[in-house]
Write a protein that holds these residues in place. Structure first.
Motif, short mmCIF file in Angstrom:
data_model
loop_
_atom_site.label_atom_id
_atom_site.label_comp_id
_atom_site.label_asym_id
_atom_site.label_seq_id
_atom_site.Cartn_x
_atom_site.Cartn_y
_atom_site.Cartn_z
N VAL A 1 0.86 -1.18 0.00
CA VAL A 1 0.00 0.00 0.00
C VAL A 1 0.90 1.24 0.00
CG1 VAL A 1 -1.86 1.23 1.15
CG2 VAL A 1 -1.71 -1.26 1.36
N ILE A 2 0.65 2.14 -0.95
CA ILE A 2 1.45 3.36 -1.07
C ILE A 2 0.53 4.58 -0.96
CG2 ILE A 2 3.01 4.70 -2.53
CD1 ILE A 2 4.22 2.08 -1.58
N ALA A 3 0.89 5.52 -0.09
CA ALA A 3 0.15 6.78 0.05
C ALA A 3 1.08 7.93 -0.33
CB ALA A 3 -0.34 6.95 1.48
N LEU A 4 0.61 8.78 -1.24
CA LEU A 4 1.41 9.92 -1.69
C LEU A 4 0.58 11.19 -1.67
CD1 LEU A 4 3.10 8.44 -4.92
CD2 LEU A 4 4.12 8.61 -2.63
N VAL A 5 1.24 12.34 -1.48
CA VAL A 5 0.55 13.63 -1.59
C VAL A 5 1.31 14.51 -2.57
CG1 VAL A 5 -0.42 13.50 0.73
CG2 VAL A 5 1.75 14.68 0.36
N SER A 6 0.59 15.44 -3.16
CA SER A 6 1.19 16.36 -4.13
C SER A 6 2.15 17.32 -3.44
CB SER A 6 0.09 17.15 -4.85
OG SER A 6 -0.68 17.88 -3.91
N GLU A 7 2.98 17.97 -4.26
CA GLU A 7 3.99 18.87 -3.71
C GLU A 7 3.37 20.01 -2.91
OE1 GLU A 7 7.86 21.45 -5.31
OE2 GLU A 7 6.90 19.96 -6.60
N ASP A 8 2.20 20.49 -3.36
CA ASP A 8 1.53 21.57 -2.63
C ASP A 8 0.66 21.06 -1.50
OD1 ASP A 8 -0.66 20.51 -3.91
OD2 ASP A 8 -1.16 22.31 -5.07
N LYS A 9 0.64 19.72 -1.33
CA LYS A 9 -0.06 19.07 -0.21
C LYS A 9 -1.57 19.29 -0.23
CE LYS A 9 3.95 19.22 2.91
NZ LYS A 9 4.87 19.86 1.97
N THR A 10 -2.15 19.49 -1.41
CA THR A 10 -3.60 19.66 -1.49
C THR A 10 -4.31 18.42 -2.05
OG1 THR A 10 -3.51 20.63 -3.71
CG2 THR A 10 -3.39 22.14 -1.82
N ARG A 11 -3.53 17.47 -2.56
CA ARG A 11 -4.11 16.25 -3.11
C ARG A 11 -3.34 15.04 -2.60
NH1 ARG A 11 -5.30 17.26 -9.59
NH2 ARG A 11 -7.18 18.54 -9.31
N GLY A 12 -4.06 13.96 -2.37
CA GLY A 12 -3.43 12.73 -1.93
C GLY A 12 -4.07 11.52 -2.57
N VAL A 13 -3.28 10.47 -2.72
CA VAL A 13 -3.80 9.22 -3.29
C VAL A 13 -3.28 8.04 -2.47
CG1 VAL A 13 -3.96 10.13 -5.65
CG2 VAL A 13 -1.87 8.93 -4.91
N TYR B 1 -7.80 1.82 -5.29
CA TYR B 1 -7.39 3.23 -5.43
C TYR B 1 -8.34 4.14 -4.66
CZ TYR B 1 -7.20 7.80 -7.84
OH TYR B 1 -7.13 9.14 -8.13
N GLU B 2 -7.76 5.08 -3.92
CA GLU B 2 -8.52 6.12 -3.24
C GLU B 2 -7.83 7.46 -3.46
OE1 GLU B 2 -11.35 5.86 -1.75
OE2 GLU B 2 -11.57 3.71 -1.33
N ARG B 3 -8.60 8.53 -3.43
CA ARG B 3 -8.02 9.87 -3.56
C ARG B 3 -8.72 10.84 -2.63
NH1 ARG B 3 -10.03 13.11 -8.95
NH2 ARG B 3 -12.19 13.41 -8.28
N LEU B 4 -8.07 11.98 -2.39
CA LEU B 4 -8.61 12.97 -1.47
C LEU B 4 -8.04 14.34 -1.83
CD1 LEU B 4 -10.38 13.22 1.07
CD2 LEU B 4 -8.35 12.78 2.44
N GLU B 5 -8.88 15.35 -1.74
CA GLU B 5 -8.46 16.73 -2.01
C GLU B 5 -8.94 17.61 -0.87
OE1 GLU B 5 -8.18 19.54 -5.98
OE2 GLU B 5 -9.75 18.02 -5.85
N ALA B 6 -8.06 18.47 -0.35
CA ALA B 6 -8.42 19.35 0.78
C ALA B 6 -7.43 20.49 0.86
CB ALA B 6 -8.41 18.54 2.08
N ALA B 7 -7.67 21.41 1.82
CA ALA B 7 -6.73 22.52 2.03
C ALA B 7 -5.33 21.99 2.31
CB ALA B 7 -7.22 23.40 3.17
N VAL B 8 -5.27 20.92 3.10
CA VAL B 8 -4.02 20.19 3.34
C VAL B 8 -4.34 18.70 3.42
CG1 VAL B 8 -2.37 19.56 5.16
CG2 VAL B 8 -2.55 21.90 4.46
N VAL B 9 -3.53 17.89 2.75
CA VAL B 9 -3.66 16.44 2.83
C VAL B 9 -2.34 15.88 3.38
CG1 VAL B 9 -4.11 14.29 1.60
CG2 VAL B 9 -5.24 16.40 0.86
#
Length: 274
Positions: A61-73, A141-149
């Motif tokens: 299981v791998i969890a990653l977030v975007s560089e700006d920390k607003t998206r995660g998968v 697969y799961e994803r999430l978008e927020a002010a900070v992830v």
């Protein structure tokens, strides 16, 4: 044409497939490497179908977030054995799929399968892994978008968590990391009681009534007692109401508010093996 040992080794290095499988694929494709790879991929598809009844409870299981920390998968690829799940080539393959997911941020697993990787698509990358390791594999697969992830991966890639928070900033992100570890440890069913599925609530009330009845409580009080037990369930099983594992004197809601007034969890995703 005659297939040489060097040809077989080259195809093995390219695909990770077994020596005999590479030899057969090259013979079948008359030495054409592109066609041989397709033969191996078809073999991978056949392997997957043949092993469809097998259980796939291992994997990574791998969890990653975007560089700006607003998206995660979170990407989970299940396998049949821990021999495969601990193989670095397998883990690298799951990471590549997760990176493709983060880059394209598809809305569904079906869209993820079409996402581009460095060598093709997620679908072809998955098929290559099946071909290489000859085990049943299942992708989640799961994803999430927020002010900070904020992400968390449990030791050995056994579980992954992403938590979305209501405000941005370094302090919120670090708090999110704490909360993500809380989710992994305490396995809440929802952010708060409003997020608990009605079927779960109904079942808990039913259990509470039966327990109270077995304890000899009066029939006219059973419903009230069951609802009291339900409140205890909410406290123990909803994230914001759980006691903070790092400081049991406060719950998660109180901890987040102490970091920044009004800070709260907007959503979370928790994916585990098995």
């Amino acid at each position: 044409m005659s297939v040489t040992a060097a040809d077989i080794k080259k195809l093995r290095d390219m695909t990770g497939a077994g020596m005999m499988d590479c030899k057969k694929a090259l013979n079948e494709s008359a030495g054409d490497f592109d066609k041989a790879i397709e033969v191996l991929r078809l073999k991978g598809q056949k392997v997957s179908a043949k092993r469809a009844e097998n259980e796939a409870n291992e994997g990574a299981v791998i969890a990653l977030v975007s560089e700006d920390k607003t998206r995660g998968v979170i990407v989970k690829l299940s396998s049949e054995t821990d021999f495969v799940s601990k193989n670095q080539g397998f883990v690298d393959g799951v990471n590549a799929i997760a990176e493709a997911a983060l880059k394209t941020f598809p809305a569904s697993k079906e869209e993820l399968m079409e996402a581009a990787t460095a060598t093709g698509t997620v679908a072809s990358a998955l098929n290559d892994l099946v071909t290489k390791f000859t085990e049943k594999m299942e992708l989640s697969y799961e994803r999430l978008e927020a002010a900070v992830v904020a992400p968390y991966i449990h030791m050995g890639n056994k579980a992954g968590v992403i938590v979305g928070l209501s405000a941005a900033g370094d302090a919120a992100y670090e708090a999110g990391r704490d909360v993500a570890m809380q989710v992994a440890a305490m396995k809440p069913v929802a952010v708060d009681k409003d997020g608990v599925d009605q079927s779960i609530i109904d079942k808990e009330i039913e259990i509470g009534i039966e327990l109270a009845r077995k304890e000899g409580k009066p029939e006219n009080l059973l419903d009230k007692i069951a609802k009291g037990k339900l409140n205890k369930f909410f406290k123990d099983n909803t994230l914001l109401n759980q006691a903070f594992v790092k400081d049991s004197k406060q719950n998660i809601a109180g901890y987040l508010n102490s970091v920044e007034k009004g800070l709260t969890v907007t959503d979370f995703k928790h994916v585990t093996l098995g």
